[in-house]
Each structure stands twice: as structure tokens, then as C-alpha cells.
Design a protein around this motif. Structure first.
Motif, PDB file in Angstrom:
ATOM      1  N   ASN A   2       0.807  -1.240   0.000  1.00 62.98           N
ATOM      2  CA  ASN A   2       0.000   0.000   0.000  1.00 62.98           C
ATOM      3  C   ASN A   2       0.830   1.276   0.000  1.00 62.98           C
ATOM      4  O   ASN A   2       0.282   2.366  -0.155  1.00 62.98           O
ATOM      5  CB  ASN A   2      -1.002   0.016   1.156  1.00 62.98           C
ATOM      6  CG  ASN A   2      -2.179   0.938   0.851  1.00 62.98           C
ATOM      7  OD1 ASN A   2      -2.615   1.024  -0.300  1.00 62.98           O
ATOM      8  ND2 ASN A   2      -2.669   1.642   1.844  1.00 62.98           N
ATOM      9  N   CYS A   3       2.136   1.171   0.126  1.00 65.93           N
ATOM     10  CA  CYS A   3       2.973   2.368  -0.045  1.00 65.93           C
ATOM     11  C   CYS A   3       2.961   2.842  -1.501  1.00 65.93           C
ATOM     12  O   CYS A   3       3.083   4.035  -1.769  1.00 65.93           O
ATOM     13  CB  CYS A   3       4.414   2.074   0.381  1.00 65.93           C
ATOM     14  SG  CYS A   3       5.530   3.480   0.218  1.00 65.93           S
ATOM     15  N   ILE A   4       2.783   1.895  -2.432  1.00 64.06           N
ATOM     16  CA  ILE A   4       2.891   2.224  -3.853  1.00 64.06           C
ATOM     17  C   ILE A   4       1.871   3.305  -4.233  1.00 64.06           C
ATOM     18  O   ILE A   4       0.674   3.159  -3.994  1.00 64.06           O
ATOM     19  CB  ILE A   4       2.704   0.964  -4.717  1.00 64.06           C
ATOM     20  CG1 ILE A   4       3.809  -0.060  -4.421  1.00 64.06           C
ATOM     21  CG2 ILE A   4       2.694   1.327  -6.204  1.00 64.06           C
ATOM     22  CD1 ILE A   4       3.577  -1.439  -5.044  1.00 64.06           C
ATOM     23  N   TYR A  23       3.530   8.537   1.401  1.00 63.04           N
ATOM     24  CA  TYR A  23       3.273   9.685   2.277  1.00 63.04           C
ATOM     25  C   TYR A  23       4.558  10.237   2.917  1.00 63.04           C
ATOM     26  O   TYR A  23       4.621  11.393   3.305  1.00 63.04           O
ATOM     27  CB  TYR A  23       2.269   9.300   3.359  1.00 63.04           C
ATOM     28  CG  TYR A  23       0.881   9.035   2.839  1.00 63.04           C
ATOM     29  CD1 TYR A  23       0.233   9.954   2.021  1.00 63.04           C
ATOM     30  CD2 TYR A  23       0.196   7.859   3.158  1.00 63.04           C
ATOM     31  CE1 TYR A  23      -1.044   9.717   1.538  1.00 63.04           C
ATOM     32  CE2 TYR A  23      -1.085   7.611   2.694  1.00 63.04           C
ATOM     33  CZ  TYR A  23      -1.708   8.546   1.881  1.00 63.04           C
ATOM     34  OH  TYR A  23      -2.972   8.309   1.421  1.00 63.04           O
ATOM     35  N   MET A  24       5.531   9.376   3.123  1.00 63.80           N
ATOM     36  CA  MET A  24       6.862   9.792   3.606  1.00 63.80           C
ATOM     37  C   MET A  24       6.913  10.272   5.055  1.00 63.80           C
ATOM     38  O   MET A  24       7.925  10.834   5.472  1.00 63.80           O
ATOM     39  CB  MET A  24       7.494  10.843   2.671  1.00 63.80           C
ATOM     40  CG  MET A  24       7.875  10.259   1.323  1.00 63.80           C
ATOM     41  SD  MET A  24       8.540  11.463   0.140  1.00 63.80           S
ATOM     42  CE  MET A  24       7.045  12.112  -0.561  1.00 63.80           C
ATOM     43  N   ASP A  25       5.860  10.073   5.833  1.00 62.20           N
ATOM     44  CA  ASP A  25       5.948  10.381   7.272  1.00 62.20           C
ATOM     45  C   ASP A  25       6.954   9.457   7.956  1.00 62.20           C
ATOM     46  O   ASP A  25       7.557   9.815   8.963  1.00 62.20           O
ATOM     47  CB  ASP A  25       4.579  10.226   7.926  1.00 62.20           C
ATOM     48  CG  ASP A  25       3.573  11.196   7.339  1.00 62.20           C
ATOM     49  OD1 ASP A  25       3.810  12.402   7.417  1.00 62.20           O
ATOM     50  OD2 ASP A  25       2.563  10.732   6.776  1.00 62.20           O
ATOM     51  N   CYS A  26       7.134   8.280   7.397  1.00 61.33           N
ATOM     52  CA  CYS A  26       8.045   7.280   7.975  1.00 61.33           C
ATOM     53  C   CYS A  26       9.489   7.792   8.035  1.00 61.33           C
ATOM     54  O   CYS A  26      10.198   7.541   9.013  1.00 61.33           O
ATOM     55  CB  CYS A  26       7.975   5.989   7.158  1.00 61.33           C
ATOM     56  SG  CYS A  26       8.223   6.238   5.378  1.00 61.33           S
ATOM     57  N   VAL A  27       9.921   8.507   7.016  1.00 61.77           N
ATOM     58  CA  VAL A  27      11.343   8.885   6.954  1.00 61.77           C
ATOM     59  C   VAL A  27      11.710   9.903   8.028  1.00 61.77           C
ATOM     60  O   VAL A  27      12.867  10.014   8.422  1.00 61.77           O
ATOM     61  CB  VAL A  27      11.756   9.420   5.561  1.00 61.77           C
ATOM     62  CG1 VAL A  27      11.385   8.429   4.477  1.00 61.77           C
ATOM     63  CG2 VAL A  27      11.161  10.781   5.271  1.00 61.77           C
ATOM     64  N   GLU A  67       3.486   5.549  12.153  1.00 60.56           N
ATOM     65  CA  GLU A  67       3.498   6.825  11.428  1.00 60.56           C
ATOM     66  C   GLU A  67       2.879   6.700  10.048  1.00 60.56           C
ATOM     67  O   GLU A  67       2.467   7.699   9.449  1.00 60.56           O
ATOM     68  CB  GLU A  67       4.934   7.343  11.281  1.00 60.56           C
ATOM     69  CG  GLU A  67       5.601   7.723  12.578  1.00 60.56           C
ATOM     70  CD  GLU A  67       4.859   8.832  13.311  1.00 60.56           C
ATOM     71  OE1 GLU A  67       4.448   9.797  12.652  1.00 60.56           O
ATOM     72  OE2 GLU A  67       4.691   8.704  14.537  1.00 60.56           O
ATOM     73  N   CYS A  68       2.846   5.507   9.493  1.00 66.81           N
ATOM     74  CA  CYS A  68       2.357   5.320   8.121  1.00 66.81           C
ATOM     75  C   CYS A  68       0.837   5.213   8.115  1.00 66.81           C
ATOM     76  O   CYS A  68       0.281   4.188   8.501  1.00 66.81           O
ATOM     77  CB  CYS A  68       2.973   4.054   7.502  1.00 66.81           C
ATOM     78  SG  CYS A  68       2.339   3.763   5.832  1.00 66.81           S
ATOM     79  N   SER A  69       0.177   6.265   7.629  1.00 68.61           N
ATOM     80  CA  SER A  69      -1.290   6.249   7.623  1.00 68.61           C
ATOM     81  C   SER A  69      -1.833   5.261   6.597  1.00 68.61           C
ATOM     82  O   SER A  69      -2.998   4.888   6.633  1.00 68.61           O
ATOM     83  CB  SER A  69      -1.848   7.642   7.374  1.00 68.61           C
ATOM     84  OG  SER A  69      -1.373   8.142   6.145  1.00 68.61           O
TER      85      SER A  69
END
Ligand code: SF4
Ligand code: F3S
Length: 112
Positions: A8-10, A14-18, A49-51
Motif C-alpha cells: 500500500n505504499c505504492i 506519504y513519507m511520514d516514515c522517513v 506513522e504510516c497512515s
């Protein structure tokens, strides 16, 4: 073990993870990120963090494909530690089925 980025990242990316990773072990493809398994210290702070709920512990069942994909692309995609704006149409792809087959790109992203 390592944490792992999945389907589901594809096209959400969202990049909150980084922003929260203490060892900056995310790497950027054209439309998703991966985690470097040799650099991840298994702290788990990125997962909530990953919505898009795309991050899982590598010990979770059924993740062999994604463990291999993260390990394959982390060494060849550029590092990313600073969040940018996600794709404008990210929400339209959030939760779609079978994003790997439909949308995955092996091309590198921009990185920092
Ligand atoms: Fe980074 Fe910790 Fe997530 Fe591993 S589990 S990718 S070290 S934030
Ligand atoms: Fe992807 Fe979630 Fe990070 S959508 S870029 S794993 S915050």
C-alpha cells in the motif's frame, strides 16, 4: 530482523516514515519507499506513522516477497530522510488492491 514496506505504499508514498527513522534507512523508488534490512535497527517507530499501514515487522507472516523486494531495491535506490509532499493523487490509490502488479516501478526516486 528488519521492518518492511509493503504494497500500500505504492503511489501513496506519504513519507511520514522517513521523518522518524533514527538511522535514516529508507530508500526511495519512483513511487514507493523501501527499508534497508541491514541498516534497520528494528525500533518500530515508523510503523504507526504510516497512515497507509504499509509498514510491518519482517517477522509478520507472509512477507517473504516484500522482504526480498526491500532487500533488492534498498541498495540501488537513493536514501531519503526528509519528507516531501506526497503525490497529489495519493488518496485515490490508498487501499487499492493489487498495487504491486498494477503500479510498481523499479525506477529510482529523487532521494534527498
Ligand atoms: Fe527505521 Fe526503526 Fe522503522 Fe527500522 S523500524 S525503518 S530503524 S524507524
Ligand atoms: Fe510509504 Fe507509508 Fe512511508 S505510504 S512512504 S511507508 S509513510
Amino acid at each position: 530482523m528488519t521492518f518492511v514496506v509493503t504494497d500500500n505504499c505504492i503511489r501513496c508514498k506519504y513519507m511520514d516514515c522517513v521523518e522518524v527513522c533514527p538511522v535514516d534507512c529508507f530508500y526511495e523508488g519512483e513511487n514507493m519507499l523501501v527499508i534497508h534490512p541491514d541498516e534497520c535497527i528494528d525500533c518500530g517507530v515508523c510503523e504507526p506513522e504510516c497512515s497507509a499501514k504499509a509498514i510491518f515487522p519482517g517477522t509478520a507472516p507472509g512477507l517473504d516477497y516484500w522482504l526480498a523486494l526491500n532487500a533488492k531495491y534498498a541498495p540501488v535506490w537513493p536514501n531519503i530522510a526528509t519528507k516531501r509532499d506526497p503525490p497529489a493523487d495519493a488518496k485515490a490509490y490508498d487501499g487499492q488492491a493489487n498495487k504491486l502488479a498494477k503500479y510498481f516501478s523499479p525506477e529510482p526516486g529523487l532521494g534527498d
